[in-house]
Design an enzyme around this catalytic site. Sequence first.
Site, PDB file in Angstrom:
ATOM      1  N   ASP A 174       2.702  -0.913  -3.561  1.00  0.00           N
ATOM      2  CA  ASP A 174       2.139  -0.776  -3.080  1.00  0.00           C
ATOM      3  C   ASP A 174       1.875  -0.715  -4.643  1.00  0.00           C
ATOM      4  O   ASP A 174       1.907  -0.533  -5.671  1.00  0.00           O
ATOM      5  CB  ASP A 174       1.742   0.936  -3.073  1.00  0.00           C
ATOM      6  CG  ASP A 174      -0.561   1.093  -2.849  1.00  0.00           C
ATOM      7  OD1 ASP A 174      -0.770   1.022  -1.678  1.00  0.00           O
ATOM      8  OD2 ASP A 174      -0.966   0.776  -3.649  1.00  0.00           O
ATOM      9  N   ILE A 175       0.774  -1.587  -4.912  1.00  0.00           N
ATOM     10  CA  ILE A 175       0.531  -1.833  -6.646  1.00  0.00           C
ATOM     11  C   ILE A 175      -0.458  -0.331  -7.655  1.00  0.00           C
ATOM     12  O   ILE A 175      -0.289  -0.872  -8.509  1.00  0.00           O
ATOM     13  CB  ILE A 175      -1.066  -2.842  -7.105  1.00  0.00           C
ATOM     14  CG1 ILE A 175      -0.886  -3.684  -8.191  1.00  0.00           C
ATOM     15  CG2 ILE A 175      -2.612  -1.632  -6.959  1.00  0.00           C
ATOM     16  CD1 ILE A 175      -1.904  -4.459  -8.088  1.00  0.00           C
ATOM     17  N   ASN A 207      -4.070   5.371   6.616  1.00  0.00           N
ATOM     18  CA  ASN A 207      -5.594   5.579   7.098  1.00  0.00           C
ATOM     19  C   ASN A 207      -7.026   4.633   7.677  1.00  0.00           C
ATOM     20  O   ASN A 207      -6.170   3.680   7.240  1.00  0.00           O
ATOM     21  CB  ASN A 207      -6.040   4.824   5.207  1.00  0.00           C
ATOM     22  CG  ASN A 207      -5.210   5.765   4.462  1.00  0.00           C
ATOM     23  OD1 ASN A 207      -4.903   7.299   4.553  1.00  0.00           O
ATOM     24  ND2 ASN A 207      -4.818   5.909   3.350  1.00  0.00           N
ATOM     25  N   GLY A 222     -10.332   7.020   5.061  1.00  0.00           N
ATOM     26  CA  GLY A 222     -10.693   6.706   3.436  1.00  0.00           C
ATOM     27  C   GLY A 222      -9.709   5.450   2.970  1.00  0.00           C
ATOM     28  O   GLY A 222      -9.410   5.099   2.391  1.00  0.00           O
ATOM     29  N   HIS A 255      -2.701  -1.619   7.826  1.00  0.00           N
ATOM     30  CA  HIS A 255      -1.115  -1.463   7.210  1.00  0.00           C
ATOM     31  C   HIS A 255      -0.463   0.245   7.359  1.00  0.00           C
ATOM     32  O   HIS A 255      -1.493   0.841   7.412  1.00  0.00           O
ATOM     33  CB  HIS A 255      -1.305  -1.658   5.435  1.00  0.00           C
ATOM     34  CG  HIS A 255      -3.017  -1.096   5.096  1.00  0.00           C
ATOM     35  ND1 HIS A 255      -4.398  -1.437   5.295  1.00  0.00           N
ATOM     36  CD2 HIS A 255      -2.985   0.056   4.193  1.00  0.00           C
ATOM     37  CE1 HIS A 255      -4.761  -0.311   4.159  1.00  0.00           C
ATOM     38  NE2 HIS A 255      -4.084   0.600   3.684  1.00  0.00           N
ATOM     39  N   LEU A 256       0.621   0.257   7.246  1.00  0.00           N
ATOM     40  CA  LEU A 256       1.331   1.434   6.996  1.00  0.00           C
ATOM     41  C   LEU A 256       1.992   1.651   5.480  1.00  0.00           C
ATOM     42  O   LEU A 256       1.854   0.874   5.145  1.00  0.00           O
ATOM     43  CB  LEU A 256       2.250   1.503   8.120  1.00  0.00           C
ATOM     44  CG  LEU A 256       2.085   1.501  10.282  1.00  0.00           C
ATOM     45  CD1 LEU A 256       3.341   1.449  10.855  1.00  0.00           C
ATOM     46  CD2 LEU A 256       1.452   2.146  10.043  1.00  0.00           C
ATOM     47  N   HIS A 257       1.180   2.292   5.179  1.00  0.00           N
ATOM     48  CA  HIS A 257       1.981   3.256   3.901  1.00  0.00           C
ATOM     49  C   HIS A 257       2.968   3.719   4.565  1.00  0.00           C
ATOM     50  O   HIS A 257       3.500   4.963   5.026  1.00  0.00           O
ATOM     51  CB  HIS A 257       0.877   4.322   3.278  1.00  0.00           C
ATOM     52  CG  HIS A 257      -0.454   4.057   2.647  1.00  0.00           C
ATOM     53  ND1 HIS A 257      -0.431   3.489   1.475  1.00  0.00           N
ATOM     54  CD2 HIS A 257      -1.563   3.810   3.382  1.00  0.00           C
ATOM     55  CE1 HIS A 257      -1.873   2.944   1.510  1.00  0.00           C
ATOM     56  NE2 HIS A 257      -2.335   3.428   2.891  1.00  0.00           N
TER      57      HIS A 257
END
Length: 111
Positions: A29-30, A83, A89, A96-98
């Site tokens: 993640d950026i 999310n 949010g 996508h999965l974080h």
Amino acid sequence: MSCLFCRIVAGELPCRKVWENEHVLAFHDIRPAAPVHVLVVPKRHVESVWELDDRALAGELLLAAAEVARVLRLDAGFRLIANTRHDGGQEVGHLHLHVVGGKRLGPMLPR
Ligand code: AMP
Ligand code: ZN
């Protein structure tokens, strides 16, 4: 092509790749929210979990997240977050999965 993550998958925009296979790409993640913060995305555009109807792809995503956790040695634990849509949010409209970890995480949601 206007979808940010589709452009990353296509190689039009850069990413810090962690892992990939035929179906899934994982990259850092950026704006990391923890020492480890990786996004796991399907290479095919799916808007969110709400639209996800491909059981095989759902399995690929979860197994890819587990693979990322092993590659990054998150043996102490980690958290998966998806999310979804407005109330969830979600900011980027490509599923996508974080994968978040690298420290003891706080409560799941702020109270
Ligand atoms: P979400 O709120 O679940 O849609 O999360 C989107 C995530 O994408 C956020 O954590 C952003 O920091 C991340 N993000 C946005 N643009 C990029 C990018 N170009 N490369 C990597 N991560 C990004
Ligand atoms: Zn997309």
